[in-house]
Design an enzyme around this catalytic site. Structure first.
Site, short mmCIF file in Angstrom:
data_model
loop_
_atom_site.label_atom_id
_atom_site.label_comp_id
_atom_site.label_asym_id
_atom_site.label_seq_id
_atom_site.Cartn_x
_atom_site.Cartn_y
_atom_site.Cartn_z
N HIS B 36 -27.89 61.66 97.80
CA HIS B 36 -27.47 62.42 96.53
C HIS B 36 -27.40 61.42 95.19
O HIS B 36 -28.08 61.96 94.21
CB HIS B 36 -25.97 62.95 96.85
CG HIS B 36 -26.03 64.09 97.50
ND1 HIS B 36 -26.25 64.23 98.58
CD2 HIS B 36 -25.78 65.39 96.92
CE1 HIS B 36 -25.98 65.66 99.20
NE2 HIS B 36 -26.01 66.21 98.33
N LYS B 103 -18.24 69.31 105.20
CA LYS B 103 -16.74 69.55 105.95
C LYS B 103 -15.75 69.03 104.71
O LYS B 103 -15.98 68.19 104.01
CB LYS B 103 -16.50 68.94 107.02
CG LYS B 103 -16.30 67.47 106.79
CD LYS B 103 -15.68 66.93 108.17
CE LYS B 103 -15.72 65.28 108.09
NZ LYS B 103 -14.44 64.85 107.47
#
Lengths: 288, 194
Positions: B36, B103
């Protein structure tokens, strides 16, 4: 190398299977949740996954954690022998995919690729009077490690003073802040007193206790029970989806503190609660 | 149960709502912390073909390398997504991503990004490493393996009936926001702060 092979087997068992007390707590949690809720469905998936991992001898969770070992050994043994065996076992376990390579150099960003590095595996040595060796292994996940917290009492915002009532408040605060991020339902280790370092160490060592086994100190045993009930009222639930089970257990311990300090450390471990031990006596190895 | 297959159109992504249970099939790409950071700072082109109308999976798998040089996933559950909060919205916009699997949920910046781009956050069961690996049927290719290491590499994989729940949608709804707001109130009561 026999010691290395015994350690490898200990790692395999810890990574690919949960202890009976943990699995039983997950079954109870499944039974407690209402039919048709996301919480029920999550626990169903969790239990199926535990079974599949055990059958295939593959990791329950892909984050196989940091390798932490507490080694108690008789007088006259060499720490170096255990360190070399632990490193060799970690390397082998990585090759066999019982462990993911989880040791990263924070300066270069380079993953060592074999779980060996500075303080990896992390080893605690303790010499004892018995003529046997005990190796306790914890595979501690990183996501749950990130939601651990340390408080300094008194805490003005939480109106938490320097007593067990204050301790209770900060534990509730920490678990509420964690939400589902540490892979709830978690197991909560609490260390009261000590210094910055030893309070966290004590909180983490509580994970070696069995679930449901109360503290020998009656005040702490009462606190554990109250916290277990209160935390499960938060309705964070498994994965933070809401539900009746936010934690599977709370283990609290205390140690003497400096008059000026009052630390409370909270360690959180995910439901993939991996800790196993082995006893080596002569040529016999028993795993638990 | 909604069956989703990649590539996912903006219209399909926008039709999904918090609480929808999804079985995802098709090609997806794993990306976590190092990935990222790279996608925001350097905007490399190699992920574009896989990410346009595609799915990012926050996952650091356990991977087996076979003798013929191919790979397969051994354990592959989701990792905590909140670490990508500073980057996610920008990545979704830059690469036209339609879904992010992870999650723990994400924060307000990502929620706003999902609204703008037309994408959703899908929650997988954390810790279900072996079960989810069985739904990852093929490793197509991998990028940045040497540089980032196994957990952080971009793994391009095929999945079949990967089970997820929509917990953040493109209409500004977040299950995580709701649960946290309620538990904050309960916590205050339990602490005697109300």
């Amino acid at each position: 190398m026999e010691l290395k092979n015994a350690m490898l087997e200990l790692i395999r068992r810890a990574s690919t299977d949960l202890s009976p007390d943990v699995e039983a707590a997950l079954v109870q949690a499944y039974d407690r949740e209402d039919e048709g809720t996301p919480a029920k469905s999550v626990f169903g998936t969790i239990l199926e996954n535990v079974k599949l991992a055990r059958e295939a001898s593959t990791p329950v969770c892909q984050d196989t954690g940091s390798v932490i070992m507490y080694i108690d050994f008789p007088v006259g043994h060499s720490e170096k022998v255990y360190k070399e065996a632990a490193e060799a076992a970690a390397m082998e376990a990585t090759k066999l995919q019982y462990l993911r390579p989880n040791a990263v150099d924070p300066i270069t960003g380079k993953n060592s690729g074999n779980n060996v590095g500075v303080n990896a595996p992390y080893l605690h040595f303790h010499q004892w009077d018995k003529d046997e060796v005990r190796v306790r292994l914890m595979l501690k996940g990183g996501g749950s490690e990130n939601v651990g917290a340390q408080y300094k009492l008194p805490d003005t915002a939480l109106k938490a003073g320097r007593d067990l009532k204050g301790v209770k408040k900060v534990v509730i605060d920490a678990v509420n802040k964690a939400q589902g991020q540490g892979c709830a339902p978690g197991i909560i280790g609490v260390g009261i007193g000590g210094d910055r370092v030893t309070s966290y160490a004590l909180s983490k060592e509580q994970f070696f206790r069995k679930l449901g086994e109360p503290s020998a100190n009656s005040d702490l045993a009462a606190l554990e029970k109250e916290l277990y009930e209160d935390l499960n009222k938060l309705n964070i639930g498994p994965m933070g989806f809401g539900g009746k089970t936010t934690c599977l257990g709370v283990n609290v311990a205390a140690q003497h503190r400096h008059p000026a300090t009052f630390y409370v450390a909270i360690s959180y471990t995910c439901w993939v609660y991996r800790r196993k031990q082995m006893i080596i006596k002569g040529s016999e190895v028993t795993y638990d | 149960m909604i069956k989703l297959t990649t590539p996912i159109s903006e219209e399909t992504a926008r039709s999904l709502k918090v609480g929808d249970e999804v079985l995802l099939s098709g090609t997806i790409v794993t990306a976590r912390d190092a990935a990222h950071k790279l996608m925001v700072e350097e905007k490399p082109d190699f992920p574009r073909p896989y990410m346009k109308d595609g799915v990012i999976y926050h996952c650091g798998p356990v991977v087996k390398k076979h003798e013929d040089g191919s790979y397969s996933f051994v354990a592959a559950g989701p990792t905590t997504s909140t670490r990508e909060e500073p980057y996610q919205a920008a990545v979704c916009e830059e690469y036209s991503v339609r879904a992010v699997i992870g999650k723990g949920g994400m924060g307000p910046k990502t929620l706003e990004g999902l609204q703008k781009v037309g994408a959703v956050y899908l929650h997988a069961v954390g810790g279900a490493g072996t079960l989810i690996a069985k739904r990852c049927t093929k490793v197509e290719t991998v990028f940045k393996l040497e540089e980032f290491g196994t957990p952080e590499a971009f793994w391009v994989i095929q999945v079949e009936d990967f089970p997820c729940v929509v917990t953040m949608d493109s209409h500004g709804n977040s299950l995580h926001k709701e649960i946290a707001a309620k538990s904050d109130e309960i916590a205050k009561e339990l602490m005697g702060l109300k």
